[in-house]
Design a protein around this motif. Structure first.
Motif, PDB file in Angstrom:
ATOM      1  N   THR A 118       0.851  -1.173   0.000  1.00 25.94           N
ATOM      2  CA  THR A 118       0.000   0.000   0.000  1.00 25.94           C
ATOM      3  C   THR A 118       0.895   1.234   0.000  1.00 25.94           C
ATOM      4  OG1 THR A 118      -0.144  -0.077   2.415  1.00 25.94           O
ATOM      5  CG2 THR A 118      -1.938  -1.104   1.170  1.00 25.94           C
ATOM      6  N   PRO A 119       0.441   2.335  -0.573  1.00 28.42           N
ATOM      7  CA  PRO A 119       1.281   3.536  -0.695  1.00 28.42           C
ATOM      8  C   PRO A 119       1.466   4.260   0.636  1.00 28.42           C
ATOM      9  CG  PRO A 119      -0.580   3.551  -2.248  1.00 28.42           C
ATOM     10  CD  PRO A 119      -0.858   2.498  -1.238  1.00 28.42           C
TER      11      PRO A 119
ATOM     12  N   VAL B  38      -2.141   1.814  -6.047  1.00 30.44           N
ATOM     13  CA  VAL B  38      -1.383   3.039  -5.810  1.00 30.44           C
ATOM     14  C   VAL B  38      -2.154   4.254  -6.330  1.00 30.44           C
ATOM     15  CG1 VAL B  38       0.735   4.283  -6.393  1.00 30.44           C
ATOM     16  CG2 VAL B  38       0.834   1.835  -5.884  1.00 30.44           C
ATOM     17  N   SER B  39      -2.685   4.118  -7.527  1.00 26.98           N
ATOM     18  CA  SER B  39      -3.306   5.259  -8.192  1.00 26.98           C
ATOM     19  C   SER B  39      -4.640   5.653  -7.578  1.00 26.98           C
ATOM     20  CB  SER B  39      -3.465   4.948  -9.678  1.00 26.98           C
ATOM     21  OG  SER B  39      -2.196   4.691 -10.257  1.00 26.98           O
ATOM     22  N   ASN B  40      -5.433   4.673  -7.148  1.00 29.50           N
ATOM     23  CA  ASN B  40      -6.674   5.001  -6.439  1.00 29.50           C
ATOM     24  C   ASN B  40      -6.382   5.802  -5.173  1.00 29.50           C
ATOM     25  OD1 ASN B  40      -8.374   3.721  -8.263  1.00 29.50           O
ATOM     26  ND2 ASN B  40      -8.470   1.801  -7.113  1.00 29.50           N
TER      27      ASN B  40
ATOM     28  N   TRP C  32      -2.872  18.192  -6.050  1.00 26.71           N
ATOM     29  CA  TRP C  32      -1.856  17.769  -7.026  1.00 26.71           C
ATOM     30  C   TRP C  32      -0.970  16.731  -6.339  1.00 26.71           C
ATOM     31  CZ3 TRP C  32      -0.877  20.424 -11.929  1.00 26.71           C
ATOM     32  CH2 TRP C  32       0.190  19.860 -12.649  1.00 26.71           C
ATOM     33  N   VAL C  33      -1.030  15.503  -6.824  1.00 21.50           N
ATOM     34  CA  VAL C  33      -0.318  14.405  -6.173  1.00 21.50           C
ATOM     35  C   VAL C  33       0.581  13.698  -7.179  1.00 21.50           C
ATOM     36  CG1 VAL C  33      -0.553  12.231  -4.907  1.00 21.50           C
ATOM     37  CG2 VAL C  33      -2.220  14.084  -4.532  1.00 21.50           C
ATOM     38  N   CYS C  34       1.847  13.579  -6.847  1.00 21.04           N
ATOM     39  CA  CYS C  34       2.802  12.832  -7.661  1.00 21.04           C
ATOM     40  C   CYS C  34       3.222  11.577  -6.896  1.00 21.04           C
ATOM     41  CB  CYS C  34       4.043  13.672  -7.973  1.00 21.04           C
ATOM     42  SG  CYS C  34       3.706  15.108  -9.009  1.00 21.04           S
ATOM     43  N   VAL C  35       3.441  10.486  -7.630  1.00 19.78           N
ATOM     44  CA  VAL C  35       3.821   9.241  -6.978  1.00 19.78           C
ATOM     45  C   VAL C  35       4.934   8.561  -7.756  1.00 19.78           C
ATOM     46  CG1 VAL C  35       1.989   7.983  -8.193  1.00 19.78           C
ATOM     47  CG2 VAL C  35       2.986   6.989  -6.126  1.00 19.78           C
ATOM     48  N   LYS C  36       5.869   7.988  -7.034  1.00 18.34           N
ATOM     49  CA  LYS C  36       6.926   7.181  -7.633  1.00 18.34           C
ATOM     50  C   LYS C  36       6.803   5.751  -7.117  1.00 18.34           C
ATOM     51  CE  LYS C  36      10.389   8.297  -4.088  1.00 18.34           C
ATOM     52  NZ  LYS C  36      11.774   8.780  -3.853  1.00 18.34           N
ATOM     53  N   GLY C  37       7.568   4.841  -7.707  1.00 22.01           N
ATOM     54  CA  GLY C  37       7.568   3.469  -7.226  1.00 22.01           C
ATOM     55  C   GLY C  37       6.270   2.740  -7.480  1.00 22.01           C
ATOM     56  N   SER C  38       5.679   2.968  -8.657  1.00 20.95           N
ATOM     57  CA  SER C  38       4.420   2.323  -8.995  1.00 20.95           C
ATOM     58  C   SER C  38       4.605   1.383 -10.177  1.00 20.95           C
ATOM     59  CB  SER C  38       3.350   3.380  -9.291  1.00 20.95           C
ATOM     60  OG  SER C  38       2.082   2.779  -9.489  1.00 20.95           O
ATOM     61  N   ASN C  39       3.482   0.869 -10.678  1.00 20.48           N
ATOM     62  CA  ASN C  39       3.466  -0.051 -11.810  1.00 20.48           C
ATOM     63  C   ASN C  39       2.348   0.350 -12.773  1.00 20.48           C
ATOM     64  OD1 ASN C  39       5.441  -2.494 -11.210  1.00 20.48           O
ATOM     65  ND2 ASN C  39       4.498  -1.959  -9.262  1.00 20.48           N
ATOM     66  N   HIS C  40       2.204  -0.384 -13.846  1.00 19.83           N
ATOM     67  CA  HIS C  40       1.190  -0.091 -14.868  1.00 19.83           C
ATOM     68  C   HIS C  40      -0.168   0.123 -14.207  1.00 19.83           C
ATOM     69  CE1 HIS C  40      -1.417  -0.760 -18.380  1.00 19.83           C
ATOM     70  NE2 HIS C  40      -0.347  -0.568 -19.131  1.00 19.83           N
TER      71      HIS C  40
ATOM     72  N   SER D 272       6.125   6.265 -12.520  1.00 18.55           N
ATOM     73  CA  SER D 272       5.588   7.368 -11.732  1.00 18.55           C
ATOM     74  C   SER D 272       4.374   7.951 -12.437  1.00 18.55           C
ATOM     75  CB  SER D 272       6.648   8.440 -11.492  1.00 18.55           C
ATOM     76  OG  SER D 272       7.262   8.833 -12.700  1.00 18.55           O
ATOM     77  N   HIS D 273       3.455   8.473 -11.639  1.00 18.91           N
ATOM     78  CA  HIS D 273       2.220   9.048 -12.140  1.00 18.91           C
ATOM     79  C   HIS D 273       1.995  10.408 -11.502  1.00 18.91           C
ATOM     80  CE1 HIS D 273       1.759   4.751 -12.758  1.00 18.91           C
ATOM     81  NE2 HIS D 273       1.396   4.529 -11.507  1.00 18.91           N
ATOM     82  N   CYS D 274       1.028  11.117 -12.066  1.00 20.94           N
ATOM     83  CA  CYS D 274       0.602  12.397 -11.495  1.00 20.94           C
ATOM     84  C   CYS D 274      -0.916  12.462 -11.568  1.00 20.94           C
ATOM     85  CB  CYS D 274       1.229  13.553 -12.276  1.00 20.94           C
ATOM     86  SG  CYS D 274       0.665  15.193 -11.758  1.00 20.94           S
ATOM     87  N   PHE D 275      -1.545  12.917 -10.481  1.00 21.33           N
ATOM     88  CA  PHE D 275      -2.998  13.016 -10.402  1.00 21.33           C
ATOM     89  C   PHE D 275      -3.387  14.407  -9.922  1.00 21.33           C
ATOM     90  CE2 PHE D 275      -1.639   8.697  -9.699  1.00 21.33           C
ATOM     91  CZ  PHE D 275      -2.417   7.982 -10.607  1.00 21.33           C
TER      92      PHE D 275
END
Length: 370
Positions: A83-84, A106-108, A125-133, A287-290
């Motif tokens: 879990t993130p 992670v993205s949810n 504005w949320v950025c995340v690293k260490g994720s997957n598809h 990494s993603h951005c939401f």
């Protein structure tokens, strides 16, 4: 699908159906993931995104991708239990570590965090690293729309795209999605790659033994190809727009913009530093951005104006082809309605057979056709 890198010798029966109810597909995904020790909540998060992709007509990002997720969990390249955690945050921003968890899990978490902040401050504005598809990019902005917010999502990917005037792949397909609420649940939902097409569409074309349009891809020698396998064998995708003559540099610029929001801003691997997608021997570390934006902090009547704009565009006289003008989200709405009328999602028989073999390999109940 790769079958976790193997081909099973067991032969599927000839009487397999091709139409499956949404709840049955979700049940199958959850059981497959749980067979590998993934908690039900995490497996369900993945199943919901995959099923939504298929319902909306994005088959390249639906259950077709199940084997990829399973393979990485089985090889312990991705942690199905993770879990993130929040690294740091302000009232309207956050940097999150995905802890190598399943992309949808992670993205949810990140989209929900952005929504919470947007309700309180106007923007999250949320950025995340260490994720997957993470599946279809549109899933997460659509979550924001359910709260009356504008939503955005971005993700980097393995390098598949050649730059304008270049020969080597240095950027991913780097999708963008933006969703905005309108009246009567008629939302604007843009979900697009910044390349000419997503890599998954070439995989589907290869699965169906179909050619691809000229202008989508190059082979490993840098020559245009209409054979999807030639691109998948160390070839390249062109950026959105195609060649320089047709403004491909704009698509490539958009891909770099996504990389700024994702890998650069989060301090994660970016562009050419990301793992090659076909060599899954180490974590993807995507990494993603939401982003969630609250229209209530701006002028009143946002949804009215959004509906007016969309309806005006749709109501314009079509060209000589006669097909009605569409806005972002209309093709997916049409496919969703078709699935409803058909009583289920229709899959290619090749994919159905593969999923049946996967079920036998995992000792879970195969999908039962509608």
């Amino acid at each position: 699908m790769s079958f976790l890198g193997e081909r099973l010798s067991i032969t599927p029966p000839d009487n397999l159906g091709t139409k499956y109810r949404e709840e049955e597909v979700e049940r199958f995904v959850v059981e497959c993931m749980m067979s590998q020790g993934v908690p039900r909540a995490n497996a369900t998060a993945l199943a919901e995104v995959l099923v939504a992709a298929d319902v909306r007509g994005h088959i390249s990002h639906g259950i077709f991708r199940l084997d990829m997720y399973m393979s990485e969990v089985m090889k312990k390249i991705c942690d199905g239990h993770a879990t993130p955690t929040i690294i740091k945050e302000s009232v309207s921003t956050a940097l999150v570590d995905g802890n190598n968890g399943l992309g949808p899990v992670v993205s949810n978490f990140c989209m929900d965090l952005a929504i919470k902040k947007a309700k309180a401050t106007g923007i999250g504005w949320v950025c995340v690293k260490g994720s997957n598809h993470f599946g279809i990019a549109g899933w997460y902005p659509m979550t924001a729309v359910k709260h009356g917010l504008i939503g955005m999502s971005f993700t980097n990917t393995s390098s598949l795209v050649v730059p304008t005037r270049g020969k080597n792949n240095i950027m991913g397909t780097n999708p963008i999605s933006v969703a905005a609420p309108a009246k009567k649940d008629d939302s604007f939902v843009l979900d697009m790659a910044t390349s000419m097409v997503s890599g998954g569409k070439l995989e589907i074309a290869h699965l169906k033994n179909q050619p691809i349009p000229e202008g989508w891809a190059l082979n490993k020698h840098g020559k245009p190809t209409t054979d999807p396998k030639e691109m998948l064998d160390d070839g390249s995708l062109l950026p959105l727009g195609g060649t320089e003559l047709y403004s491909g540099y704009k698509g490539f610029g958009l891909g770099m913009m996504v990389e700024i929001f994702c890998g650069i801003l989060s301090g994660a691997p970016y562009a050419h530093n990301i793992r090659t997608w076909t060599k899954s021997t180490s974590p993807a570390d995507l990494s993603h951005c939401f982003v969630a934006l609250n229209p209530a902090f701006f002028a009143n009547g946002f949804e009215d104006r959004m509906s007016d704009l969309m309806d005006h565009c749709r109501g314009e006289e079509p060209d000589e082809g006669g097909k009605a003008i569409q806005v972002a989200g209309d093709p997916e709405r049409a496919h969703t309605q078709k699935v409803k009328e058909d009583g289920g999602i229709t899959y290619p028989i090749t994919l159905v057979k593969t999923l049946w073999q996967l079920a036998k390999h995992l000792d879970v109940t195969p999908m039962q056709s509608a």
